[in-house]
Write a protein that holds these residues in place. Structure first.
Motif, mmCIF file in Angstrom:
data_model
loop_
_atom_site.group_PDB
_atom_site.id
_atom_site.type_symbol
_atom_site.label_atom_id
_atom_site.label_comp_id
_atom_site.label_asym_id
_atom_site.label_seq_id
_atom_site.Cartn_x
_atom_site.Cartn_y
_atom_site.Cartn_z
ATOM 1 N N GLU A 111 0.805 -1.217 0.000
ATOM 2 C CA GLU A 111 0.000 0.000 0.000
ATOM 3 C C GLU A 111 0.839 1.270 0.000
ATOM 4 N N GLY A 112 2.137 1.153 0.123
ATOM 5 C CA GLY A 112 2.984 2.320 -0.010
ATOM 6 C C GLY A 112 3.375 2.949 1.320
ATOM 7 N N ALA A 113 4.247 3.978 1.204
ATOM 8 C CA ALA A 113 4.815 4.609 2.383
ATOM 9 C C ALA A 113 3.785 5.361 3.196
ATOM 10 N N SER A 114 2.769 5.970 2.503
ATOM 11 C CA SER A 114 1.767 6.745 3.248
ATOM 12 C C SER A 114 0.961 5.856 4.183
ATOM 13 N N THR A 115 0.628 4.686 3.703
ATOM 14 C CA THR A 115 -0.117 3.748 4.573
ATOM 15 C C THR A 115 0.739 3.318 5.764
ATOM 16 N N LEU A 116 1.995 3.079 5.493
ATOM 17 C CA LEU A 116 2.903 2.701 6.584
ATOM 18 C C LEU A 116 3.012 3.827 7.597
ATOM 19 N N HIS A 117 3.099 5.086 7.117
ATOM 20 C CA HIS A 117 3.149 6.229 8.039
ATOM 21 C C HIS A 117 1.886 6.279 8.907
ATOM 22 N N HIS A 118 0.728 6.066 8.255
ATOM 23 C CA HIS A 118 -0.523 6.100 8.999
ATOM 24 C C HIS A 118 -0.545 5.008 10.077
ATOM 25 N N TRP A 119 -0.075 3.833 9.689
ATOM 26 C CA TRP A 119 -0.054 2.707 10.652
ATOM 27 C C TRP A 119 0.884 3.011 11.838
ATOM 28 N N LEU A 120 2.041 3.563 11.513
ATOM 29 C CA LEU A 120 2.982 3.912 12.571
ATOM 30 C C LEU A 120 2.401 4.981 13.490
ATOM 31 N N ARG A 121 1.624 5.932 12.896
ATOM 32 C CA ARG A 121 1.084 7.021 13.694
ATOM 33 C C ARG A 121 -0.087 6.555 14.559
ATOM 34 N N GLN A 122 -0.995 5.775 13.984
ATOM 35 C CA GLN A 122 -2.215 5.414 14.686
ATOM 36 C C GLN A 122 -2.049 4.173 15.566
ATOM 37 N N THR A 123 -1.545 3.140 14.977
ATOM 38 C CA THR A 123 -1.505 1.857 15.689
ATOM 39 C C THR A 123 -0.335 1.773 16.664
ATOM 40 N N MET A 124 0.835 2.155 16.204
ATOM 41 C CA MET A 124 2.034 1.976 17.026
ATOM 42 C C MET A 124 2.052 2.896 18.243
ATOM 43 N N ARG A 125 1.516 4.103 18.077
ATOM 44 C CA ARG A 125 1.527 5.025 19.223
ATOM 45 C C ARG A 125 0.667 4.516 20.369
ATOM 46 N N LYS A 126 -0.453 3.845 20.001
ATOM 47 C CA LYS A 126 -1.306 3.306 21.053
ATOM 48 C C LYS A 126 -0.568 2.266 21.896
ATOM 49 N N LYS A 127 0.358 1.585 21.251
ATOM 50 C CA LYS A 127 1.133 0.559 21.972
ATOM 51 C C LYS A 127 2.438 1.110 22.532
ATOM 52 N N HIS A 128 2.624 2.441 22.389
ATOM 53 C CA HIS A 128 3.849 3.087 22.897
ATOM 54 C C HIS A 128 5.097 2.465 22.270
ATOM 55 N N ILE A 129 5.004 2.249 20.974
ATOM 56 C CA ILE A 129 6.124 1.656 20.245
ATOM 57 C C ILE A 129 6.543 2.610 19.132
ATOM 58 N N ARG A 130 7.813 2.791 18.964
ATOM 59 C CA ARG A 130 8.347 3.578 17.867
ATOM 60 C C ARG A 130 8.958 2.621 16.840
ATOM 61 N N GLY A 131 8.536 2.791 15.574
ATOM 62 C CA GLY A 131 9.026 1.894 14.544
ATOM 63 C C GLY A 131 9.677 2.642 13.388
ATOM 64 N N VAL A 132 10.702 2.039 12.806
ATOM 65 C CA VAL A 132 11.422 2.594 11.657
ATOM 66 C C VAL A 132 11.665 1.457 10.677
ATOM 67 N N LEU A 133 11.300 1.691 9.418
ATOM 68 C CA LEU A 133 11.585 0.703 8.388
ATOM 69 C C LEU A 133 12.637 1.284 7.452
ATOM 70 N N ILE A 134 13.725 0.590 7.348
ATOM 71 C CA ILE A 134 14.843 1.031 6.500
ATOM 72 C C ILE A 134 14.828 0.161 5.253
ATOM 73 N N THR A 135 14.662 0.805 4.106
ATOM 74 C CA THR A 135 14.529 0.072 2.845
ATOM 75 C C THR A 135 15.895 -0.235 2.260
ATOM 76 N N THR A 136 15.840 -0.882 1.066
ATOM 77 C CA THR A 136 17.088 -1.249 0.394
ATOM 78 C C THR A 136 17.895 -0.019 0.022
ATOM 79 N N ASN A 137 17.232 1.059 -0.238
ATOM 80 C CA ASN A 137 17.913 2.299 -0.629
ATOM 81 C C ASN A 137 18.319 3.151 0.581
ATOM 82 N N ASP A 138 18.315 2.546 1.791
ATOM 83 C CA ASP A 138 18.645 3.228 3.052
ATOM 84 C C ASP A 138 17.670 4.351 3.374
ATOM 85 N N GLU A 139 16.452 4.276 2.806
ATOM 86 C CA GLU A 139 15.411 5.240 3.162
ATOM 87 C C GLU A 139 14.805 4.843 4.498
#
Length: 453
Positions: free
Chosen positions: A57-85
């Motif tokens: 679904e792309g980076a925007s969906t991942l951002h939304h998931w990190l913002r909405q779902t992960m914050r509720k669990k007090h978790i910080r997440g980072v995904l580093i792609t092949t291009n070091d993004e």
């Protein structure tokens, strides 16, 4: 309760307490580690979800998931792609960047546990590419309090204090009564046979109580035995005085009857009778000291003058057998003493030195003073006394070794009572007397007496 059962029960309780606390600490430690491992595993498992959302679904969906779902669990997440993004909502701290880099280099999951921070770096590889999932969280405050090093140390310290308290109680159970019994036996060894063990010890119904009662019984038996011994000596001495007096009267009658025909034999009988009379007198004197019946009539005395007089009298006897008495230094000092007893003590010590010094040698006498004591030194030039005999030198009826008697031409070593009486007379005046072998040979006797302030 007997000591055996006290010790047995205390040890059982201590072992049970140690086992219980050790089990509790182990379980607590394992449970805390298990909870941390579960949280780290949960952080790592979220990586598959993050990669799927990004690819489908792309980076925007991942951002939304990190913002909405992960914050509720007090978790910080980072995904580093092949291009070091780095797909993240916040800047990644340097220590987590290093953790992600290390996981990428080693191509295996790595964890960071630095309470309250925990983090996981997980390499994820699929058909579409290679990713690093970096997730971090903080331990809850209650888990932090339970699992902190400080809390663990507090628990261990409390446990060690409990063990130390039990050990102290167990040690005190033995050492304190034993020390009291030791003090009692030390007093008995000093001759204070009236000493008894503390009443709270003798009333105990255990092994220490039995020992205390045995010591009291032993002290009583010794006191009775020594009292009977002293009484026997005194009674015998008194009883011998009467036949001895009759013997001396009969001796004089025999002299008159023989008209000088048996003077040699009668003189010998008279000499032995006189020696017997001296022995009886010394035994009676010692018995009076032992029973505390001697009282000192204290008067001011010039100790140096008295010592010079006694030395002068002893010199006459010494010169008769080719020996000498020398007073090298007699400091002027005054003491309060009973002239009879202090003279007797000094005379006994000096005459003993004259008896044992070698022929053509001198008995050396000196008197020195300090602020509170007069120190009298009397040295002979004999064979000295063996180390084993030094501690018995002032005991009644003690005789020196044959080497000590070698320079005694009369063959009369005394009765072993002179130094014993001297010691008791010195102690009566608040002083002390001791003997040691001089470094250059002979015996050195030192007498300390308090001087008049």
């Amino acid at each position: 309760m007997r000591i055996f059962w006290k010790v047995f029960l205390i040890l059982i309780v201590t072992l049970l307490l140690t086992a219980a606390v050790s089990t509790w600490l182990s379980r607590t430690w394992i449970e805390q580690n298990r909870q941390v491992e579960m949280r780290l595993r949960a952080l790592s498992d979220l990586g598959d979800t993050a990669v799927a959302l990004y690819e489908q679904e792309g980076a925007s969906t991942l951002h939304h998931w990190l913002r909405q779902t992960m914050r509720k669990k007090h978790i910080r997440g980072v995904l580093i792609t092949t291009n070091d993004e780095q797909i993240s909502l916040r800047r990644v701290p340097p220590e987590l960047q290093r953790l992600a880099q290390q996981a990428a280099n080693e191509k295996q999951p790595l964890h960071l546990v630095r309470p309250p921070l925990i983090a996981s770096a997980t390499p994820i590889q699929n058909d579409s590419g290679y990713y690093i999932w970096l997730a971090s969280s903080h331990l809850p405050p209650e888990q932090m309090r339970q699992g902190s090093t400080q809390m663990l140390l507090i628990r261990i310290i409390i446990f060690l204090l409990a063990i130390a308290l039990i050990s102290w109680l167990l040690t005190r159970l033995f050492t304190r009564p034993v020390r009291l019994l030791q003090k009692t036996t030390e007093q008995l060894a000093l001759g204070r046979l009236e000493t008894t063990t503390p009443s709270h010890l003798s009333k105990r119904q255990d092994e220490l109580g039995d020992l205390a009662r045995s010591i009291d019984h032993m002290a009583g038996q010794l006191d009775n035995l020594i009292h009977s011994h002293k009484q026997l000596l005194r009674d015998i001495s008194h009883e011998l005085r009467s036949p001895l007096a009759r013997l001396q009267v009969a001796l004089e009658l025999a002299r008159n009857a023989t008209a000088g025909k048996a003077d040699t034999e009668l003189d010998r009988i008279g000499l032995e009778a006189e020696r017997l009379n001296t022995l009886i007198g010394e035994v009676l004197t010692l018995a009076r000291f032992e029973q505390g019946a001697v009282e000192a009539s204290l008067t001011p005395l010039q100790l140096n003058t008295l010592l010079q007089e006694i030395a002068t009298d002893a010199a006459f006897e010494a010169e008769a057998v080719g020996k000498y008495v020398q007073c090298s230094e007699l400091a002027s000092c005054e003491i309060r003493a009973d002239r009879l007893w202090i003279s007797s003590a000094l005379d006994n010590v000096i005459r003993n030195a004259v008896r044992h010094t070698a022929a053509a040698t001198a008995v050396e006498i000196s008197l020195q003073t300090d602020n509170s004591h007069a120190v009298i030194s009397i040295r002979d030039h004999g064979e000295g006394v063996s180390d084993a005999d030094l501690c018995q030198l002032f005991e009644p009826f003690f005789r020196a070794s044959e080497a000590r008697e070698r320079h005694n031409p009369t063959g009369n070593s005394g009765y072993g009572l002179g130094l014993a009486i001297a010691k008791r007379a010195i102690v009566l005046h608040g002083g002390d007397i001791n003997a040691r072998n001089h470094a250059e040979g002979g015996l050195l006797v030192t007498i300390n007496l308090p001087v008049t302030a």
